[in-house]
Design an enzyme around this catalytic site. Structure first.
Site, short mmCIF file in Angstrom:
data_model
loop_
_atom_site.label_atom_id
_atom_site.label_comp_id
_atom_site.label_asym_id
_atom_site.label_seq_id
_atom_site.Cartn_x
_atom_site.Cartn_y
_atom_site.Cartn_z
N LYS A 230 0.82 -1.21 0.00
CA LYS A 230 0.00 0.00 0.00
C LYS A 230 0.86 1.27 0.00
O LYS A 230 0.41 2.32 -0.44
CB LYS A 230 -0.92 0.01 1.22
CG LYS A 230 -1.78 -1.23 1.40
CD LYS A 230 -3.11 -1.09 0.78
CE LYS A 230 -4.13 -2.18 1.09
NZ LYS A 230 -3.74 -3.55 1.32
C1 PLP Z 1 -4.40 -4.68 0.92
C2 PLP Z 1 -3.69 -5.94 0.95
C3 PLP Z 1 -4.03 -7.00 0.08
C4 PLP Z 1 -5.20 -6.91 -0.86
O1 PLP Z 1 -5.01 -5.94 -1.87
P1 PLP Z 1 -6.25 -5.37 -2.67
O2 PLP Z 1 -5.71 -4.31 -3.56
O3 PLP Z 1 -7.19 -4.80 -1.63
O4 PLP Z 1 -6.87 -6.49 -3.39
C5 PLP Z 1 -3.26 -8.14 0.11
N1 PLP Z 1 -2.21 -8.26 0.97
C6 PLP Z 1 -1.86 -7.27 1.80
C7 PLP Z 1 -0.71 -7.48 2.71
C8 PLP Z 1 -2.58 -6.08 1.83
O5 PLP Z 1 -2.22 -5.11 2.66
#
Ligand code: PLP
Length: 462
Positions: free
Chosen positions: A112
């Protein structure tokens, strides 16, 4: 470049407006009115360039005149300067034909950060220019919130309010949200699930008096700018394995569908991606939907991969928009039916979705077994989300095509699950080793729209 809503009823906006507003006023999500193309020569030319330069080239056609080239380059440089790895998104080999794309070298140890650090810098540049102030409100299953707080803490023109489900995020995630000391950071623990938190955020955006009164801005994965930032590493990793002259596949641990949808955009721009595999944990609505055409929530079960404990994946609406052939009214109807009790995807749309995505599901035992087996075979310690991806990738791999599994978080972000599975306690990187010693600050809130809105109004400077 203009941005249009998936539901077809909101005015089209510039990149900057779409970024600052997040959710469209008709309840839809913004998409570019057309998808810029990169031809084989453009893609080949990305080989060997810095991550920041590749990011500039991939994203530039989407942002219109929001920033000058020089401004945009500076924004990108600042966004990724705090990463703990010079390559930003290094690719490591797991075994023959299977690679891990390490997306966890940012300040909060999850992918993120790629989007959030960039959005933080873009918001700051844009708000400085206009002299305006915004309230950022987001829902998180853990990683978005910590990444948002890290990206916006201490910025002058922004208050950041993050709702997370009380008791349902890991201790590291929680501490990353509750330990920043800046006055513009507000961590709110809501009594409910992630889907409750996300629903209240949507409600706030649909309450136009409130939305305009506090100048609400959204940085959840519905924000187009976040999807865009994630498109970049599909290009850089594929190119390092020989694209565009060789196809590659990707497996993406999926929750809100933002990351895997970014892969779909990369392919639509011209990157030759073979399979794009959606990997889910037991909360497998997307896998069931792609397998059967039935798009029906079943209630969320907590798992050891909590950032994927989601039933209603907000970004799936973007894929539906293309699957329903740009028909905003059909998308709005599907979303309304979904809210009631679920819906059946039309045959045509289902076929189109299946051309875009493969899918698989991994249960809790297989997640742990994959962490253990990968550690034994390769010495790589996977976070539980990444393990879901690796397990599904192994099941879906075509040996003739290299597979890249996205490693979405650092194992130290989920130490208990990793240690239970492997016997190894993953240490936090040096730069955040004192996280457990910092004091926490958090406000507990009921799952009640009025109460949350009142609190936000009280907290922002008047
Ligand atoms: C947010 C997240 C996901 C999922 O990603 P999306 O874009 O919401 O599908 C998977 N793994 C981790 C560690 C995350 O923080």
């Amino acid at each position: 470049m203009n941005y249009i809503s998936t539901r077809g009823q909101a005015p089209s906006l510039s990149f900057e407006e779409a970024m600052l507003t997040g959710l469209a006023r008709d309840g839809g999500l913004y998409l570019p009115e057309r998808i810029p193309q990169m031809d084989a020569a453009d893609i080949r030319a990305l080989a060997g360039v810095r991550y920041e330069e590749a990011a500039f080239r991939v994203m530039r056609p989407f942002i219109g005149d929001a920033f000058t080239d020089a401004e945009f380059r500076e924004i990108i440089d600042r966004a990724y300067a705090g990463f703990g790895h010079a390559a930003r998104a290094p690719l490591v080999q797991l075994e023959s034909g299977h690679f891990l794309l390490e997306l966890f070298h940012g300040p909060t140890l999850a992918f993120k950060d790629f989007a959030m650090q960039l959005i933080g810098q873009m918001f700051e540049a844009s708000l400085k220019r206009s002299g305006k102030r915004v309230s950022i409100v987001g829902a998180t299953s853990g990683d978005t919130g910590s990444a948002a707080i890290e990206a916006f803490r201490g910025l002058d023109a922004v208050d950041v309010f993050i709702l997370y489900p009380h008791g349902r995020v890991s201790e590291v995630q929680r501490r990353q949200m509750t330990t920043p000391t800046e006055a513009n950071v507000h961590a709110l623990a809501i009594d409910g699930h992630f889907d409750d938190a996300q629903a209240r955020v949507k409600d706030m955006f649909n309450d136009f008096d409130f939305r305009d009164g506090v100048r609400l801005a959204g940085v959840n994965s519905i924000n187009w700018a976040r999807v865009l930032a994630q498109v970049v590493y599909y290009f850089t990793s594929a190119v390092s394995l020989g694209a565009p002259d060789r196809k590659v596949s990707f497996t993406v641990p999926t929750g809100n569908f933002g990351d895997v949808f970014a892969g779909w955009i990369a392919r639509a721009m011209g990157l030759p991606i073979d399979r794009l595999v959606v990997a889910t944990n037991r909360n497998d609505i997307l896998h069931r939907c792609l397998a059967t055409g039935e798009y029906r929530p079943e209630g969320v079960v907590p798992t050891i991969s909590p950032s994927m404990d989601i039933q209603v994946s907000s970004n799936f609406e973007r894929a539906l928009y293309y699957a329903y052939d740009h028909d905003g009214r059909a998308v709005a109807q599907v979303m309304d039916e979904l809210k009631a009790s679920g819906t059946t995807i039309s045959q045509g749309a289902l076929q189109s979705l299946r051309e875009g995505f493969h899918s698989g599901r991994c249960d809790e035992e297989d997640t742990s077994a994959t962490i253990r087996a990968t550690w034994d075979a390769t010495g790589e310690l996977l976070c539980p989300h990444t393990a879901v991806g690796v397990q599904v990738a192994n099941a879906q791999r075509d040996p003739a095509v290299p597979m890249i599994t996205l490693a979405t978080a650092h194992p130290a972000k989920f130490p208990d699950a990793v240690e239970t599975a492997s016997g190894i306690h993953p240490p936090l990187p040096e730069r955040m080793a004192d996280l457990y010693d910092r004091p926490e600050r958090v406000t507990r809130v009921a799952n009640d729209l009025g109460a949350i809105e009142t609190l936000i109004k009280e907290r922002i400077p008047h």
